[in-house]
Scaffold this motif. Structure first.
Motif, mmCIF file in Angstrom:
data_model
loop_
_atom_site.group_PDB
_atom_site.id
_atom_site.type_symbol
_atom_site.label_atom_id
_atom_site.label_comp_id
_atom_site.label_asym_id
_atom_site.label_seq_id
_atom_site.Cartn_x
_atom_site.Cartn_y
_atom_site.Cartn_z
ATOM 1 N N ALA A 85 32.275 23.295 34.914
ATOM 2 C CA ALA A 85 33.520 22.756 36.056
ATOM 3 C C ALA A 85 34.751 23.372 36.742
ATOM 4 O O ALA A 85 34.825 23.435 38.166
ATOM 5 N N GLU A 86 34.388 24.748 36.944
ATOM 6 C CA GLU A 86 35.057 25.975 36.947
ATOM 7 C C GLU A 86 34.980 26.251 38.156
ATOM 8 O O GLU A 86 35.374 27.098 38.615
ATOM 9 N N LEU A 87 33.904 26.202 38.133
ATOM 10 C CA LEU A 87 32.176 27.144 39.526
ATOM 11 C C LEU A 87 32.963 26.151 40.786
ATOM 12 O O LEU A 87 33.339 26.702 41.627
ATOM 13 N N ARG A 88 32.918 24.929 40.630
ATOM 14 C CA ARG A 88 34.336 23.898 41.880
ATOM 15 C C ARG A 88 35.525 24.859 41.637
ATOM 16 O O ARG A 88 36.575 23.603 42.831
ATOM 17 N N SER A 89 36.604 25.494 41.341
ATOM 18 C CA SER A 89 38.382 25.376 41.624
ATOM 19 C C SER A 89 37.706 26.022 42.695
ATOM 20 O O SER A 89 37.340 26.950 42.887
ATOM 21 N N GLY A 90 39.157 26.385 43.212
ATOM 22 C CA GLY A 90 39.749 26.902 44.022
ATOM 23 C C GLY A 90 40.696 27.730 44.014
ATOM 24 O O GLY A 90 40.923 28.621 44.989
ATOM 25 N N ARG A 91 41.032 28.471 42.524
ATOM 26 C CA ARG A 91 40.802 29.705 41.974
ATOM 27 C C ARG A 91 40.319 30.825 42.125
ATOM 28 O O ARG A 91 39.316 30.298 41.701
ATOM 29 N N ALA A 92 39.858 31.993 42.830
ATOM 30 C CA ALA A 92 38.641 32.261 42.807
ATOM 31 C C ALA A 92 38.496 33.187 41.138
ATOM 32 O O ALA A 92 37.671 33.224 40.660
ATOM 33 N N GLN A 93 40.007 33.615 40.522
ATOM 34 C CA GLN A 93 39.509 34.103 38.780
ATOM 35 C C GLN A 93 38.958 32.981 38.009
ATOM 36 O O GLN A 93 37.930 33.546 36.868
ATOM 37 N N ALA A 94 39.262 31.223 38.611
ATOM 38 C CA ALA A 94 38.350 30.896 37.280
ATOM 39 C C ALA A 94 37.113 30.955 37.643
ATOM 40 O O ALA A 94 35.911 30.959 36.519
ATOM 41 N N ARG A 95 36.381 30.637 38.449
ATOM 42 C CA ARG A 95 35.349 30.519 39.286
ATOM 43 C C ARG A 95 34.886 32.147 38.706
ATOM 44 O O ARG A 95 33.229 32.245 38.633
ATOM 45 N N SER A 96 34.922 33.280 39.035
ATOM 46 C CA SER A 96 34.502 34.158 38.836
ATOM 47 C C SER A 96 34.821 34.547 36.977
ATOM 48 O O SER A 96 33.131 35.102 36.417
ATOM 49 N N GLN A 97 35.297 34.237 36.060
ATOM 50 C CA GLN A 97 35.911 34.550 34.920
ATOM 51 C C GLN A 97 34.402 33.254 34.084
ATOM 52 O O GLN A 97 34.134 33.805 32.794
ATOM 53 N N ALA A 98 34.255 31.767 35.043
ATOM 54 C CA ALA A 98 33.518 30.702 34.614
ATOM 55 C C ALA A 98 32.170 31.912 35.161
ATOM 56 O O ALA A 98 31.432 31.674 33.972
ATOM 57 N N LEU A 99 31.352 32.292 35.890
ATOM 58 C CA LEU A 99 30.491 32.833 35.930
ATOM 59 C C LEU A 99 30.367 34.247 35.051
ATOM 60 O O LEU A 99 28.740 34.053 34.681
ATOM 61 N N HIS A 100 31.058 34.825 35.087
ATOM 62 C CA HIS A 100 31.092 35.878 33.698
ATOM 63 C C HIS A 100 30.883 35.604 32.602
ATOM 64 O O HIS A 100 29.578 35.686 31.792
ATOM 65 N N THR A 101 31.380 34.298 32.004
ATOM 66 C CA THR A 101 30.855 33.395 30.758
ATOM 67 C C THR A 101 30.000 33.087 30.708
ATOM 68 O O THR A 101 28.962 33.456 29.083
ATOM 69 N N LEU A 102 29.606 31.799 31.639
ATOM 70 C CA LEU A 102 27.535 31.741 31.822
ATOM 71 C C LEU A 102 27.178 32.957 31.594
ATOM 72 O O LEU A 102 26.355 32.494 30.660
ATOM 73 N N SER A 103 26.883 33.861 31.858
ATOM 74 C CA SER A 103 25.969 35.096 31.816
ATOM 75 C C SER A 103 26.011 34.984 30.616
ATOM 76 O O SER A 103 25.145 35.768 30.233
ATOM 77 N N LYS A 104 27.315 35.905 29.932
ATOM 78 C CA LYS A 104 27.343 36.348 28.557
ATOM 79 C C LYS A 104 26.245 34.686 27.600
ATOM 80 O O LYS A 104 25.948 35.008 26.440
ATOM 81 N N ILE A 105 27.209 33.505 27.872
ATOM 82 C CA ILE A 105 26.740 32.866 26.977
ATOM 83 C C ILE A 105 24.756 32.416 27.082
ATOM 84 O O ILE A 105 24.119 32.640 25.712
#
Length: 232
Positions: A85-105
């Motif tokens: 859900a965060e990947l659709r956020s208008g906040r860049a850091q939300a998208r970036s950190q969600a992507l980073h965490t998904l890569s770790k999962i």
């Protein structure tokens, strides 16, 4: 007879939960770091929303890294939907950190969420996170298409961005060389130099990126024949 008042076992847990949430929002980065560590140690799925929300606004790199670790300790069925859900956020850091965490999962089922829009995100940090996540999550049959998508961004950004892109391409292995060919023939000198530097790293992963770029720029400026004879 003295009345026995039953102790509610939820009370202490609720208080600890509230204290932890308050600490995650503390003005002191050390307190937030300890709170993120405690959240990961506790591994309580009820903390998912708070951890994901904090990732979107946390200013300290080390705290963000601990938040990601805490999220990887939680059940994927809880964290992954919140992160997607965060990947659709208008906040860049939300998208970036969600992507980073998904890569770790590393849940391969999340690959379809790594869209072309994220790979080409106007924010460099989001794009870099998307590149790293894509390399981790891409199915074998999609590697060539991903390499072509990434190679289409050769020449983008500063040294840090270009190095991230080159590393992502190199990590894709044998599908990368064909993807570099359009860049090597590009009319744009910056694209050609970046493609050449990436090609060198592909064949020599231990080569220093700055030296590879310098050499590529020299070849682009002088032409292969003159560059090969220069300095002899």
């Amino acid at each position: 007879m003295q009345e026995v008042i039953p102790i509610n076992p939820v009370t202490k847990d609720t208080q600890d939960h509230d204290r932890l949430l308050a600490a995650l929002g503390s003005g002191n980065s050390s307190t937030r770091l300890q709170a993120a560590l405690a959240a990961g140690t506790r591994a309580d799925p009820a903390l998912t929303g708070a951890l994901v929300a904090r990732c979107a606004i946390e200013p300290d790199f080390f705290v963000r890294d601990m938040l990601t670790w805490a999220l990887t300790r939680l059940p994927a069925e809880t964290t992954v939907p919140a992160l997607l859900a965060e990947l659709r956020s208008g906040r860049a850091q939300a998208r970036s950190q969600a992507l980073h965490t998904l890569s770790k999962i590393g849940a391969r089922s999340t690959w379809p969420a790594i869209t072309g829009a994220l790979l080409r995100d106007a924010d460099d940090e989001v794009a870099r996170s998307a590149w790293r996540a894509a390399v981790v999550l891409v199915p074998a049959g999609e590697r060539a298409a991903l390499a072509a998508e990434l190679a289409g961004q050769l020449g983008r950004g500063d040294r840090t961005v270009q190095l991230s892109l080159s590393r992502a391409l190199v990590a894709l292995g044998d599908v990368t060389e064909p993807a570099l060919r359009p860049g090597l023939a590009s009319a744009d000198p910056a694209v050609r130099a970046h493609a050449r530097a990436t090609e060198r790293l592909l064949h020599d992963p231990d080569a220093a990126f700055d030296l590879a770029v310098d050499e590529a720029n020299r070849i682009v400026a002088l032409g292969p024949e003159r560059a090969g004879g220069a300095g002899c």
